[in-house]
Every structure is written in C-alpha cells, then in structure tokens.
Write an enzyme that holds these catalytic residues in place. Structure first.
Site: not given
Ligand code: HEM
Length: 365
Positions: A161, A282
């Site tokens: 982010h 993820h």
């Molecule tokens: C491809 C596009 C991506 C989208 C649309 C996206 C969107 C999201 C969303 C909506 C969540 C859920 C947040 C929540 O639970 O409130 C999430 C979780 C997460 N995202 Fe992404 N994300 C993307 C790519 C990435 C990338 C590139 C990374 C890191 C390199 C990443 C790392 C994470 C992690 C680690 C979580 C889990 C967070 C938690 O459970 O606290 N995401 N993401």
C-alpha cells in the site's frame, strides 16, 4: 557495445573513458523487440568508491536486470557479476582495483535515445547503502522485536500500500513512506495498527540513528515474509520519505478483473508474472489460503481448486484472486508456483525487491 559507444556514454556522464575501469563497467544490451525507442545499447557504469558500495551496485544490477528482463539481455564485459557473492568482499576486491574503487564515482550513462527509459532506471538504488551495515542489523533487530507471526500479514500489506502507488509514466508514488499520510483512505483501512507496531521500532532505532518510514516498511515486510517461513530477503537502505500523501486511486481495486489488474501492474512497471508472484502474498492473512501465518505456495494450490465455486467456499480469496485463475497468462504462472515452491520464493523475492525500490528517491542523490 563498441568502444566508441562506451566513450559516447562516458561523455554523456561527464567522465573520461580513461578513468573508467573496464572491470567494473557493466553493459546492458537491449533487445530491440518491445522497446519503443528502438534497438540500442544501454551502457551503465558503476564505479564505486568503496568495496561495499560496489557490492550494493551488484545488487542494484540484479534488480535492474530483473525489471528489464522482458526486454534486455544482460551481458557483462567481465567479470560475471552474478557469480559474486554480495557478502564476499574478497571477491569484489579481486575484480576491482582498489585505486579505481576509491577515486571514481558511481555514474549512470544512457544514450539520449533511451531517455524514455529513465523512469525504469528509478529502480536503481544507485546510492543505496549496502546490506551488511550496522544500520541494517539494528533496523532488523528492532523490527524483529515488535513483529510476530500474527502481525506479519498486516506489515506485508503495508509494503504494497506504500509502494503500489508508483506510476512509471510520471514517476510519482512508490516506496516513500507516504502511507503514513494515507491511513484514512478506505483502501488502507486496518493498516493503522501495522504502522503503530513499526512506530515502536522506529522510535527505538531513532534513538541511535535516523531511519525513514520507507526503509522501515521495506525491511519490515521482508522480515514478515521470512518470519512466516518465506525466503530471506535483504533490501537496500537509503530511501527518502515523502513529505505528503501520494496521488489517490492508484492501488488496484479488489473488484478488478485480470486485464484490469494487469494494466494496473503494468502502470507500476510490473509484468504479469510479477503480478502473479506478488499476489502470492495473500497466502498470509485470513483469506483462506492455507495457514494465515505460513508464507508458502498454498495460495496457488488453493486457487487451482477454485473453492469459491462450491458451497461453503465463497469466503475464500478476493475477487481479484479469483480473476487471476481465469486468465490464460496468469494460470501458467499459477501452475508453476503451485508445483514449485522454490520458484515462487525466488520470483517473489525478486518482485518484492523491485516493489520496494519502485519510485524511490535515494538518500544523497
Ligand atoms: C493484486 C492486487 C491486490 C489487491 C486487489 C489486493 C487487495 C487486498 C484486500 C482487499 C485485502 C483484504 C484486506 C482486509 O482484510 O481488510 C488484502 C489483503 C492482503 N494483501 Fe493484498 N491486494 C493486492 C495485492 C497485494 C500485494 C502485491 C501484496 C504484497 C506484496 C498484498 C498483501 C496483502 C496481505 C499480506 C494481505 C493480508 C492482510 C491481513 O490479513 O491483515 N496484496 N489485499
């Protein structure tokens, strides 16, 4: 690359050819295909004052070659940089005469016709600090004190982010700590607590040495991955923080389909393969891709099963995760990573290094 071309590039950088030591001149030869500016050679000369800086330069070239991998053929005059262990100062010493290392500055020379590539060059941490410094050890140590497996997912998300606002075309956004000004944005909901966790470590570190938010977050994300069983990743230090928020609306929305995700990552300078590799993040968190605190390739294995299509599985994954598995290009990478965790770890590591160097302004440049 001819001598004349080398001389031209040196001239562009205001250096004399005789000052350059061929042993440390590295040549990137671009493939004509895919390059809007046509076929040409890019000469990049890194000549460092200190051996440690030379080692940082080796890492910089690794990152650079990864970012240009679809277009550029990396060829090295001598020696083979890829064979130099970044931690092996002796090896670095043996290929760079110390007199040259000490007297010459790091320079980057490109041909004028390749100026459109300069945003890509922003990945280059030309003045970044090397990896094995006291500074790095201190940051890592303090981050480890505040990090736990349960907090790892939030910290890794923080990296994306902050860095994911990067726009290659106008060189805005990127890994600059601006996330601390953006915590009220809806897409950053939940990230305040991750910042708070790191704030503690930052305060401890700053009692001894200054550290930017961008460096803190880059190191912390890497530590989060390793703590949960993922690959060790050593980032460079020296990122400067932005003084305000980045432009809004640059992060991908979870409702995007595969083509929207690809376009969004392309605007950040990332390929489809890198999109798929980074999305493997993820695997951490509670979206149903195996253990929420294990960094492994279960993300890809679960994607292939498409559990969201059967009763009771609707909560697994985000719409953006589901979209990847419906795309021909993405599915090829999903299959590879599901079959081969080592390949996922390697590709994730490289994409992560590129992410945390996106749009960076390096200290001292
Ligand atoms: C491809 C596009 C991506 C989208 C649309 C996206 C969107 C999201 C969303 C909506 C969540 C859920 C947040 C929540 O639970 O409130 C999430 C979780 C997460 N995202 Fe992404 N994300 C993307 C790519 C990435 C990338 C590139 C990374 C890191 C390199 C990443 C790392 C994470 C992690 C680690 C979580 C889990 C967070 C938690 O459970 O606290 N995401 N993401």
């Amino acid at each position: 690359m001819t001598c004349g071309a080398v001389g031209l590039a040196c001239g562009a950088a205001g250096l004399h050819l005789t000052e350059l030591d061929c042993a440390t001149s590295l040549i990137l030869t671009s493939g004509a295909a895919g390059m809007a500016c046509g076929a040409a050679d890019i000469s990049i000369y890194y000549i460092k004052k200190e051996v440690k800086e030379f080692v940082a330069c080796v890492r910089a070239l690794e990152i650079m070659s990864s970012s240009l991998s679809n277009h550029l053929l990396l060829s090295l005059q001598r020696p083979s940089v890829s064979t130099i262990n970044p931690n092996d100062h002796a090896a670095a010493c043996s290929v760079v005469p110390s007199s040259k290392r000490r007297e010459l500055i790091c320079c980057l020379a490109t041909f004028p016709c390749l100026l459109p590539l300069t945003p890509i060059m922003s990945y280059l941490p030309a003045n970044a600090m090397p990896l094995d410094t006291k500074e790095y050890v201190l940051i890592k140590q303090e981050v480890r004190k505040v990090l736990s497996k349960a907090k790892a997912a939030g910290v890794l998300r923080l990296v994306f982010h902050d860095a994911g606002t990067f726009q290659l075309d106008d060189n805005t956004g990127g890994m600059n700590g601006s996330i601390i000004y953006e915590l009220e944005r809806p897409e950053n909901a939940g990230l305040k607590k991750s910042v708070k966790v790191l704030q503690k470590a930052k305060t401890e570190i700053e009692a001894i040495q200054p550290v930017s938010w961008a460096d803190m977050i880059a190191v912390a994300g890497a530590e989060a991955v390793e703590l949960c069983g993922g690959p060790p990743i050593q980032v460079l230090l020296g990122r400067l923080d932005s003084l305000g928020a980045d432009p809004e609306g640059k992060l991908p929305e979870e409702s995007l389909g595969a083509s929207g995700l690809k376009k969004c990552f392309q605007r950040m300078g990332f390929s489809t393969q890198e999109l798929v590799a980074l999305s493997g993040a993820h695997t951490l968190g509670s979206k149903g891709f195996g253990s929420p605190t294990s960094f492994d390739n279960s993300y890809y294995k679960v994607l292939l099963e498409k559990p969201w299509t059967s009763a009771g599985g609707s909560m697994i994954g985000l719409p953006s995760d589901h979209a990847l598995v419906e795309d021909d290009e993405c599915i090829r990478w999903i299959n590879k990573y599901a079959d081969n965790e080592n390949m996922f770890f390697e590709d994730f590591k490289n994409a992560y290094l590129k992410l945390v160097n996106s749009g960076v302004r390096w200290n001292g440049l």
